[in-house]
Every structure is written in structure tokens, then in C-alpha cells.
Design an enzyme around this catalytic site. Structure first.
Site, PDB file in Angstrom:
ATOM      1  CD  GLN A   1      -0.927  -0.607   3.705  1.00 15.68           C
ATOM      2  OE1 GLN A   1      -2.144  -0.708   3.609  1.00 15.68           O
ATOM      3  NE2 GLN A   1      -0.285  -0.918   4.822  1.00 15.68           N
TER       4      GLN A   1
ATOM      5  CG  ASP B   1      -2.567   2.937  13.976  1.00 18.33           C
ATOM      6  OD1 ASP B   1      -2.637   2.277  15.037  1.00 18.33           O
ATOM      7  OD2 ASP B   1      -3.568   3.252  13.307  1.00 18.33           O
TER       8      ASP B   1
ATOM      9  CG  ASP C   1       0.124  -3.909  10.359  1.00 22.16           C
ATOM     10  OD1 ASP C   1      -0.928  -3.322  10.701  1.00 22.16           O
ATOM     11  OD2 ASP C   1       0.627  -3.803   9.222  1.00 22.16           O
TER      12      ASP C   1
ATOM     13  CG  ASP D   1      -1.260 -12.398   4.892  1.00 24.42           C
ATOM     14  OD1 ASP D   1      -2.398 -12.137   5.314  1.00 24.42           O
ATOM     15  OD2 ASP D   1      -0.906 -12.235   3.709  1.00 24.42           O
ATOM     16  CB  ALA D   2      -3.962 -11.655  10.279  1.00 21.76           C
TER      17      ALA D   2
ATOM     18  CG  ASP E   1      -8.111  -1.760  14.236  1.00 19.81           C
ATOM     19  OD1 ASP E   1      -9.119  -1.532  13.536  1.00 19.81           O
ATOM     20  OD2 ASP E   1      -7.366  -0.860  14.675  1.00 19.81           O
TER      21      ASP E   1
END
Ligand code: FAD
Lengths: 545, 527
Positions: free
Chosen positions: B256, B310, B330, B364-365, B382
Site C-alpha cells: 500500500q 499504527d 501487522d 499475514d494474519a 482491527d
């Protein structure tokens, strides 16, 4: 066979393989636009047929005794082995020609993903196929059961959404059914679709006096009512013509389904087989799939029977009895070790012949097929696995092209649970159904790797103009006798109906005996043959079928 | 022209003078190398800018390379239709390539955000550049045809062509992107194309015999030189157009484009152009996400945060002294690096990610979870909204069952669940999906001005009771406010929905329907 495996095998093996591989050596592309795409024609031994016909095999110098010998390690042969082992019957051996068992359900693997070379999915089994359910439970695919006791399959292995899409009129449409394709404005199409769907429902709900379905899996569980069996006399195309169904998209859809399941067209598929595709499974059926396709099932079976399996063994003769002193009803199986070039004779009390039936005349002593001599015909297929640096945008699991002789491609990484984009493997399928199998087969074997690459890329580029820049590697597999063709008159003709009859001490097992090439049929025949053999030999067991 | 069979290489009335021939040939070969380098640079620039602006670099690069190669093919094909005045035409092409390629960076930067369909401009420009570049080499080959036997010629030209490509591919990442910048690079290479045009003009004066061509080449050269000089200024202007506020940080990761903007102490984080938080009100979102669930756990020792690189959710969790260890998972190391290393941004999460109680994992979750053997008392989920099938997998029964297996007895999970006002079906679908996974689901919502009404679900094995005590230092939640969050007004009340499974992914559809109707793109605000 890739160049690398050839090198690893040593000179004797390479020579043996060279005899078997009539395909030209892999060539690297010089075309600068395609620079960087590597690959080769791999696997499958097309010259085997020639060798079997021409003979000239070495005399066996070694003899081994086993109770049961299984010839062929496709799904049918492996399923027979699975049933024997499960029943505590351990004195058997299985001989497989290729270096890996699995036949049409074999798979490959590279650093990106595992991928199928043939069979790639298995629909959730109907109650008439208890052996399939038994196997899936054993594989851990059924973590729980519903209140009604029906199995609930693991959603990880049920095909994830989005399942299908089709490229038509320059755009992708979600879904792949007659309904998704039809243009609701088109005159008459809605009425035709309604009629077609009503017929599907009617055949699906049909039960004969003894409760059998019109079209069942396994085929052997289907009704023999004349009204239904008579559908085998005409082609699916005839059926459509008689019904007055002229809608182009509907015909395309049904033709696609015939090509997909049988490698046959609307014209060459019997109406019985055509309806079998639509009516043998429940509506809204789900299917199980894995990156390596049905290679997952092959591996599971091998985990149980690998000790009995000998690969690289070309069986060239199956005979009945051997001179005086040999036990009555005995059989002997001669095979040549393709790596060492030496021959071995197996003496057994029973044999299970799990090769496609067209080979029987060349392999089995004194075999005369019941019914017409050349009733078993097969469609050749080309399968290519394309390693791509990323997935085409919004790819579904199955991606079909409307204007194409191919069936499109299936995404091997579809079931993975990552969110990060990454490389993938696309499995591209192309049945070679016209003008007839013999011509298509000859043409197929004349094409070089470069020719296939051009063909595949040209086809895919109509939907993915950028495809060439995504592809890093293309391997191609050519299946000379991939699928039995259920042409009119075959499924309910004498040749197939009597295909189960034993020949001396030999029992038969192969999906072609159903007239329909699917896992369920291969397994059914394998398990059935194993049970028959155990009955003959007085070995106690419970039936799975 | 079609029908003219044997194309003349050079104007037959102006045969090349032999004393000049050697020099000219060498100049043309140098041109091959130069234009090959320039050609590849334009392609790399377009790919990089597209990735920077649109995110998802793999997609952008692949499609741009595909379109570019295709356009080059078209160019090569078109070259057959030119058969006279090859030199003059070659010069024209060089001028065009120089200008089109040279201004490609500013054109792409400025059109993004100004023009509705940026992709049309992007691919249009790439196609145009590709066609022009595709014309160059065939022209040069034909011009040089008389000088060498075909075999030598092809080998010379193609090897120089590939050498040029090699030079470009090395220069681009090592020098141009880090030192020169995208804007200036495009001008600089446009200048090189024009230099080719200029020297060809001079050397082949007699062959082309058109003085105004030389004048045009010089004019274009001056234009691009000016651009190169003022590119810093242009860069600043273009970024200001993209975001309302000044951009203080931007970086493209493989996944991203991460951009931070700042105005008067308000920092905003954008991922692929979508607002993730505003520092003015993010405490509302994160307090509501973390504390109702966390405070309800009797002994929360081990915590897990999925997504949320974040560090804001971690900051909230660390306010609870009972928590001994937090694992943050993350996908994107660029995100977590910013919020660990960069002092200004790390201050926003109170340097939470530098705490010895926190362990950072970039993975990767779903895949990570499958391999992880840990058990947690409190789990925060989240993820970005389920706006595509990849993300949708993280909202399925299969995923929640997997998560539940990592939950200690008495543990609680808190799940960000999109807006129950904007996408009511999506919100209640998440609630029902959690229930279908064998957990109790308790929905609630909070108001976050920059987002609007936002929804959450707490999932637990035991019945959930709204907590009465919270850690010190909260700005939004009090016991009374928290109780109210669990009340749903009529316009967000439950609606009948289907459960989200891996094999139907119905949630993606619900989510799209809701947000489309709202005619805004999720999450909350976009450019
Ligand atoms: C491209 C393709 C796609 C398919 N997709 C699906 C799908 O998605 N789902 C599905 O259910 N089915 C699919 N099928 C059908 C597939 O054929 C069956 O599922 C199943 O694998 C058939 O098994 P079999 O044992 O009957 O036959 P085979 O696979 O033909 O097994 C025969 C075996 O005998 C071996 N053999 C041959 N000659 C000799 C010899 N002389 N000596 C020793 N060994 C020998 C062969 O190497 C092979 O292993 C597909 C088939 C193809 C070709």
C-alpha cells in the site's frame, strides 16, 4: 519430463525415457517479446502404446509371488490398494508406469504453489457414494456433523468465493450458469431456460420403482428404466434440437459443460451423459478443492499404501496361469523396470487390472473385449501450468472464456488465506475434442513447447492483455488418452455394461468402465474390484460400496 | 504507404558522403543505447508513479509493463508504413518521445486528483509513449541497413538495446529514485532523447534538409531543461493537490501507499488514499475499540492485536497495568517502522511500540494465526473493512473459530466491524457470523467525527457484562457513556442477514451495497 529430472536420473533412465517420450526436447524461447518465460513439456509417456503394440520386451529373469497384484496406480488402482490395506489384506503389490502414482489426478509443485495436472476438484458426495464419504472423513475433511447427522465439510477446503466467472463480450461476469449467461432481453431465451431448468429438476427428482435415481454416482446405482436409458441413443445436441431449444448461450453453456467433464462436444456427448452432469448431484452442490487438486487425495491414499507401490514399472503382459504346478486360477504379470531396463514376473492368485481398457487387447493374453472391439474411445487433453508474478485482477477460482476452445484456467492459490498479493499458478485446460480423437492426438504430439506457449498466451490475452508480462514459467502436460468419451450408445452399450466381467483371475477397475471420468467412478471400481478379490480369496471384510 | 514494396532507406537524391559515414554510423549506434535507456526509464517511471498513487505495486507494475510492451509492438508494426524521409521522421519521433516521456511525471502527478478517470490518462500516456518508443529501433535499423550486413546489424543494435535497458534498470533504483526524484528524472531523460534529436539534426543536415526541425528540437530541449530546473517546485505543488493538508511523509510499500499529512497539529494517516485516523479524534475510535472488552476480562495478562500497525490500539492496551505482554501482528513493515522509529509519529502512540511489553510481528494474519501456539486473554481485531474477497476472509466463521481457539477461558475479543449506520447489513452480518462461530457476540458503537458512527463487536465464550471500571487517563469513555454505547437506535437496529462463510463471502456484497448507497468509498473518507 523436465530436463533437470532427466539429468538426475542417469544415462540408463534417460535412454528409457527417451524411448517413451516422443515429444520434442524442451526448447527455450528466443522471441524477445517472450524473453524470460521458461518451461517444458513434462510427464506422460506417449510412446508406451507403441511399445506395447510392438513388443520386444526383455524376458523376466526374476519371479515374485504375491496374493494380489494391482496393475496401474491411478485413482482406481490406489483405491483398490486402499481397500485391501484397510481390510487388513497386506499381501499385494501395485505396479505403476510413471515415476509417481496418481494417473490423471497427479499434481506438481514449485516454489509458488502446488498445482494440479489433471483432476482438480471433488464435489461433496451424495449418499449413494458412501466410499467417497468414508475417504473424506478419513482425510479429516469432516470436522463436525449437523443435527441430521449429515457431515459438515471443513470450509477451508470447500471452494472459496468467488467461485466462477466467465469472460463474454469483452468483460468478466460473475458466476457461471445458464442463468448468468443468458441475456434476459433475448427473445425466447427465458422461456427456454425455464424449460431446461424444469427438466433438470424433473430428472433430479426422478426415482424408479426400487428408489434408484435417473442419473446416479456411481453410474452403477442409476436406474435401468428404458425411458432413461434410451437417452443414451441420441446426442445432447439431438436432444436440444428435438426440444426446440435454440438459445445460443444455453447451447454454449451445455457444450462447455460437456467439454469440461468429458472432453466431448454437444454433438459427441450422449444425452444420457449430458443429463448425468446436471442431474446426478443436488442443486447448489458444494465442492472440495486443494491447491494440488485431487493430488491431495492421491497423497492421502499413498500415505496408507506406499509400501506396496512400485513406480517406474511398465506392465507389458498379463497372463493366465503359468505351466504345470502353478495354482489354479493364478495369473502372472510381466513388467519392465523403466529405470534399470530389467523385467520382473509377478505370480499372483488374483490381478486387478486398473489401466484404461483400450490397453487390454495388447496386454492381456487372449483378451477379447465383450461387445464391439473399439468401443472405448478417449479424448486427448492439454494442460498447462503457468507461474505468474501476480494474479489477474479479481480472479475467481474457475475463470472461463466464452470465445475459446479452451476451458479457461483455475487458480491454484485460490484457497490460500493471505491478504497480501503475490505470485500464483494458473492451470489452463484444453480438451482436444475436434475433429476426432485420433487426428487431435496426432496434431497434439506434433506441437512443440513454443507452439503451446503461443497458443495459451494468445487465448488468455483476449481477457488479459497483460498476461505475457505476468507469466514467468509454463509447463505443459499432454494427455493422449485423458478421458473416456461417453458418445451416444457407449454408456448403455454392451461393451461398457459387460466391462466388469472378470477374465480368468483378472478383475477390472478403471473410471472408463463407467463411461464417465470422475474420481467417484474410479474409486467405486477400485474398491469394488478389491472387495471381489477378497471374496474370491476368502478374506473377511466389510463393504464400502 | 501501403503498396510501396521496397522502402528506400535514405533519400536517394542525398546519398551519404563517405567521409562522414563512419561518424554518422557511430552516432546512430550511440543513439540506440541512449534511446533504449530512456525507453525503459519511462516505463519504470510510469510503474513507480502508478504504484505510488494507486498502491499495490505488483498490479501496477505488471499492467503498465504489459500495456507498454504491447504499445511498443504496435509502434514496431506501424514503422512499416513509413518509407521515405526516414531521417527526418526519426528526428520527429525523437522530439516527440523526448517531450511525451519527459513530461510524463508531471502529467501523471497533476492529473491524479484533478481528473476523474486517472487510469485513462495513465494508460493513455503509457500507450502513447510505448508506441513512439516502439518506432525508434525499427527506424534506426532501417537507416543503418546499408552500413552493415543484416547479421552484424541486428547483433549490434539489439545488444546495444539490451545494454541500454540494463543501464536503465540499474540507474533507476540506485540513483534516480533516491537522488534525483521521479519528477526530475523524467525531465532529464526527455533531455537525453532531445540531445539525440539535436545531434542527428546536425550530422544529417544534408539528408533531412529541414532547418525548422532543428529549431523545434532546440525549443523542446529548452522546455525540458526548464522543467528539470524547477522540478522540486513542481513536486511540492503536485503533492499539495493530492491531499488537503501538507504531506509530511509518504512511502509506497509492497502492499500500500502510506501517507501522513499535517496541519496545525492535526496528523492524518492515509493508506492508499483512504483515511485511517485523524489525530484529533482517533482516541475515540481506539478507546471504544479496546476498553469495553479489555476491562471486562478478569485477568488480562496476554493480549494480541491483529492489524493496527499504527500502535494506537496497543497504546490503549498498555494503559491497563494488568497486561503483561502484547503481540502486535501487522502485514506491513513500512507501517510499523514508521510508528516505531519516527519520533514525531511514535509520539502519537505514546511510543507504545517501543515498550518492552510489546512484541512486533510482520505477517499475514490468518497464516500467522494458523501457525501460532499462543493463548490470549484479550484479542483486538482491527482489519481494514471487508471491501474485497481477500479481506473478507478475515471476517468468516473459519477465521473466528480459529481465533476462538487462541482465546483463554474468560477471554474477550474486540472486532472493528464497519459502520452500522452506513452498512447496516454488513455490521449485523459480522455479529451473526461471530455467533455462528460458537461465540457470544455483543455489538456496540461509538461516534468518531472523522469517521461517523462506527461499529464494534465483543466476542466471548461466556456472556459479556459491560464493565464499570476503566484505567485512568481515558478522554472519551466513562462507565455511563460505555453503557450507552451498547444501545442501538432504530436506524441501526438489527436486520436479517446471512452468515459470512469462506465459500459465500456474502459480507463483501453487503459492505459494497451499504457504502455504494452512501456514495462514499470505505473506509470513511477518501480524496
Ligand atoms: C485434464 C483432466 C482433468 C480432470 N479433472 C477432474 C476433476 O476435476 N475431478 C474429477 O473427479 N475427475 C477429473 N478428471 C478425471 C480423472 O481421470 C479421474 O478423476 C481419475 O483420476 C481417473 O483415475 P483412473 O484410475 O480411473 O485412471 P488413470 O488416471 O488413467 O489411471 C491409470 C494408471 O495406470 C498407469 N498405467 C498406464 N499404462 C500402464 C502400464 N502399461 N503399466 C503400468 N501402469 C500403467 C497410468 O500411469 C495411470 O497412473 C480429470 C481428468 C483429466 C485428464
Amino acid at each position: 519430463m523436465t530436463r533437470r529430472t532427466l539429468l538426475r536420473m542417469g544415462p540408463a533412465a534417460a535412454a528409457a525415457v527417451a524411448v517413451r517420450c516422443s515429444s520434442p526436447p524442451p526448447s527455450s524461447p528466443l522471441d524477445p517479446g517472450r524473453a524470460g518465460i521458461t518451461g517444458a513439456i513434462v510427464g506422460a509417456s506417449h510412446a508406451t502404446g507403441h511399445r506395447l503394440r510392438e513388443g520386444g520386451f526383455p524376458e523376466p529373469r526374476e519371479t515374485r509371488d504375491v496374493s494380489v497384484i494391482i496393475v496401474g496406480g491411478g485413482m482406481a488402482g490406489l483405491s483398490a490398494a486402499w481397500k485391501l490395506s484397510k481390510s487388513g489384506f497386506d499381501d499385494y503389490a501395485l505396479l505403476e508406469l510413471e515415476s509417481e502414482a496418481g494417473g490423471n489426478s497427479r499434481s506438481g509443485r514449485n516454489d509458488v504453489s502446488a498445482y494440479p495436472w489433471g483432476a482438480h476438484y471433488l464435489p461433496v458426495p451424495p449418499p449413494e457414494a458412501p466410499a467417497v464419504r468414508e475417504l473424506l472423513e478419513e482425510m479429516g475433511m469432516v470436522p463436525s456433523y449437523g443435527a441430521d447427522g449429515e457431515p459438515i465439510y471443513d470450509p477451508r477446503h470447500l471452494c472459496h468465493a468467488p467461485q466462477e466467472r466467465v469472460f463474454v463480450d469483452g468483460a468478466w461476469r460473475d458466476g457461471l450458469s445458464a442463468q448468468d449467461l443468458l441475456d434476459p432481453e433475448g427473445t425466447g431465451t427465458v422461456a427456454v431456460l425455464t424449460e431446461f431448468e424444469a427438466q433438470v429438476r424433473a430428472y433430479r427428482n426422478y426415482r424408479d420403482a426400487s428408489g434408484r435415481r435417473a442419473f446416479a454416482i456411481p453410474v452403477a446405482a442409476s436406474t435401468t428404466d428404458a425411458e432413461i436409458v434410451a437417452l443414451d441413443d441420441i446426442s445432447m445436441r439431438d436432444y436440444f434440437d428435438r426440444a426446440g431449444w435454440s438459445s445460443e448461450p444455453l447451447r454454449w453453456y451445455v457444450d462447455y459443460c460437456c467439454r469440461d467433464d468429458y472432453g466431448c462436444t454437444l454433438e459427441t456427448t450422449s444425452a444420457w451423459a449430458g443429463w448425468h452432469y446436471f442431474c446426478s448431484r443436488p442443486a447448489e452442490g458444494q465442492y472440495l478443492t486443494w491447491p494440488e487438486g485431487n493430488g491431495r487425495i492421491v497423497q492421502h491414499l499413498l500415505d496408507r499404501v506406499a509400501d506396496h507401490v512400485r513406480t517406474g514399472m511398465l506392465v507389458y503382459r498379463v497372463g493366465t496361469g503359468g505351466g504345470p504346478g502353478s495354482p489354479t486360477g493364478a495369473t502372472e504379470v510381466d513388467a519392465v523396470d523403466t529405470v534399470r531396463g530389467t523385467a520382473v514376473r509377478y505370480r499372483a492368485r488374483r490381478a486387478i487390472y486398473a489401466l484404461p481398457r483400450f490397453t487390454a487387447g495388447h496386454v492381456i493374453d487372449g483378451y477379447a473385449p465383450p461387445g464391439a472391439p473399439d468401443a472405448f474411445t478417449y479424448c486427448p487433453w492439454m494442460v498447462a501450468n503457468l507461474t505468474v508474478s501476480r494474479l489477474p485482477v479479481d480472479a475467481a477460482w474457475d475463470n472461463v472464456l466464452y470465445d475459446s476452445p479452451s476451458l479457461g484456467y483455475v487458480v491454484a492459490t485460490h484457497q490460500n488465506l493471505r491478504i497480501a498479493p503475490g505470485p500464483s499458478v494458473l492451470t489452463y485446460y484444453r480438451p482436444l475434442s475436434v475433429p476426432n480423437p485420433a487426428v487431435a492426438r496426432t496434431w497434439m504430439l506434433e506441437q512443440r513447447w513454443d507452439d503451446w506457449v503461443s497458443l495459451v498466451l494468445a487465448d488468455l490475452s483476449q481477457a488479459h492483455p497483460e498476461i505475457e508480462s505476468l507469466v514467468r514459467h509454463i509447463d505443459v502436460m499432454l494427455w493422449g488418452h485423458a478421458m473416456i468419451r461417453p458418445v451416444p450408445g457407449f454408456v448403455w452399450g454392451a461393451s461398457r455394461r459387460r466391462a466388469e466381467e472378470p477374465h480368468g483371475a483378472i478383475r477390472f477397475a478403471h473410471s472408463d468402465m463407467s463411461g464417465i471420468s470422475i474420481f467417484e467412478e474410479a474409486q467405486y471400481h477400485g474398491v469394488r474390484a478389491a472387495e471381489a478379490v477378497m471374496r474370491d480369496l476368502g478374506h473377511a471384510h466389510t463393504s464400502s460400496v | 504507404m501501403p503498396g510501396t514494396m521496397s522502402p528506400e532507406l535514405m533519400d536517394p537524391t542525398n546519398p551519404p558522403s563517405t567521409e562522414h559515414a563512419g561518424l554518422k554510423t557511430r552516432a546512430l549506434l550511440v543513439s540506440v543505447f541512449t534511446i533504449a535507456t530512456c525507453g525503459l526509464i519511462y516505463e519504470l517511471l510510469a510503474g513507480t508513479i502508478a504504484s505510488y498513487l494507486l498502491g499495490d505495486s505488483v498490479t501496477q507494475f505488471s499492467t503498465i509493463i504489459g500495456v507498454y510492451l504491447f504499445a511498443m509492438g504496435v509502434g514496431s508494426y506501424l514503422s512499416r508504413y513509413f518509407d521515405r524521409d526516414l531521417i527526418a521522421r526519426f528526428i520527429v519521433i525523437e522530439i516527440l518521445v523526448g517531450v511525451v516521456g519527459g513530461i510524463s511525471s508531471p502529467v501523471l502527478f497533476f492529473s491524479f486528483g484533478q481528473i476523474q478517470s486517472f487510469r485513462v490518462v495513465l494508460y493513455g500516456w503509457v500507450t502513447m509513449t510505448g508506441i513512439l518508443v516502439g518506432l525508434e529501433i525499427p527506424f534506426l535499423i532501417r537507416i543503418l541497413e546499408d552500413q552493415f550486413p543484416l547479421r552484424d546489424l541486428v547483433s549490434k543494435v539489439l545488444s546495444l538495446d539490451y545494454l541500454g535497458a540494463l543501464a536503465a534498470s540499474l540507474l533507476f533504483p540506485l540513483w534516480l529514485v533516491p537522488q534525483v526524484g521521479l519528477m526530475r528524472s523524467s525531465f532529464v531523460f526527455g533531455v537525453l532523447n532531445l540531445l539525440v534529436a539535436v545531434w542527428t539534426c546536425h550530422l544529417f543536415r544534408r539528408e533531412h534538409g529541414r532547418p525548422w526541425l532543428t529549431a523545434q528540437a532546440y525549443a523542446a530541449l529548452v522546455l525540458l531543461l526548464l522543467g528539470a530546473v524547477y522540478s522540486d517546485d513542481l513536486t511540492e505543488r503536485s503533492e499539495r493537490l493530492l491531499y488537503e493538508d501538507p504531506v509530511i511523509f509518504s512511502r509506497a510499500s509492497p502492499y500500500q501507499r502510506v501517507v501522513l499529512t499535517q496541519r496545525d497539529g492535526e496528523v492524518r494517516l492515509f493508506l492508499n488514499g483512504d483515511l485511517q485516523f485523524s489525530s484529533l479524534d482517533e482516541y475515540r475510535y481506539h478507546e471504544a475499540l479496546v476498553h469495553p472488552g479489555l476491562a471486562a476480562v478478569a485477568e488480562p495478562r496476554q493480549a494480541l492485536v491483529l492489524g493496527g500497525g499504527d500502535g494506537m490500539a496497543v497504546r490503549e492496551i498498555l494503559k491497563d497495568d494488568r497486561v503483561e505482554h502484547v503481540t502486535l501482528v501487522d502485514l506491513d513493515p513500512v507501517m510499523t517502522d514508521i510508528f516505531v522509529d519516527h519520533d514525531g509519529f511514535a509520539a502519537l502512540n505514546d511510543y507504545a511500540l517501543r515498550s518492552p511489553r510489546v512484541e512486533l510481528v510482520n505477517a499475514d494474519a490468518f497464516v500467522w494465526l494458523d501457525a501460532d501456539a499462543g493463548r490470549y486473554d484479550f484479542i483486538v481485531v482491527d482489519f481494514p473493512d471487508p471491501s474485497n474477497f481477500s479481506l473478507g476472509k478475515l471476517y468468516t466463521t473459519t477465521f473466528y473459530r480459529r481465533l476462538a481457539a487462541h482465546l483463554n477461558p474468560g477471554g474477550v475479543m474486540a472486532i472493528q466491524s464497519t459502520s452500522p449506520l452506513v452498512s447496516r447489513q454488513a455490521f449485523w452480518c459480522i455479529v451473526d457470523t461471530v455467533r455462528a462461530s460458537g461465540l457470544q457476540a455483543t455489538p456496540y458503537h461509538a461516534s468518531v467525527p472523522t469517521f461517523g458512527e462506527w461499529g464494534y463487536v465483543v466476542a466471548s465464550r461466556e456472556p459479556f457484562r459491560v464493565p464499570e471500571r476503566f484505567p485512568a487517563g481515558l478522554r472519551f469513555l466513562t462507565p455511563a457513556v460505555t453503557r450507552a454505547l451498547f444501545e442501538f437506535p432504530a436506524d441501526m437496529a438489527p436486520v436479517p442477514v446471512e452468515v459470512n462463510h469462506l465459500n459465500n463471502q456474502i459480507l463483501v456484497q453487503y459492505h459494497a451495497d451499504g457504502w455504494d448507497q452512501y456514495s462514499r468509498t470505505p473506509p470513511p473518507v477518501s480524496e
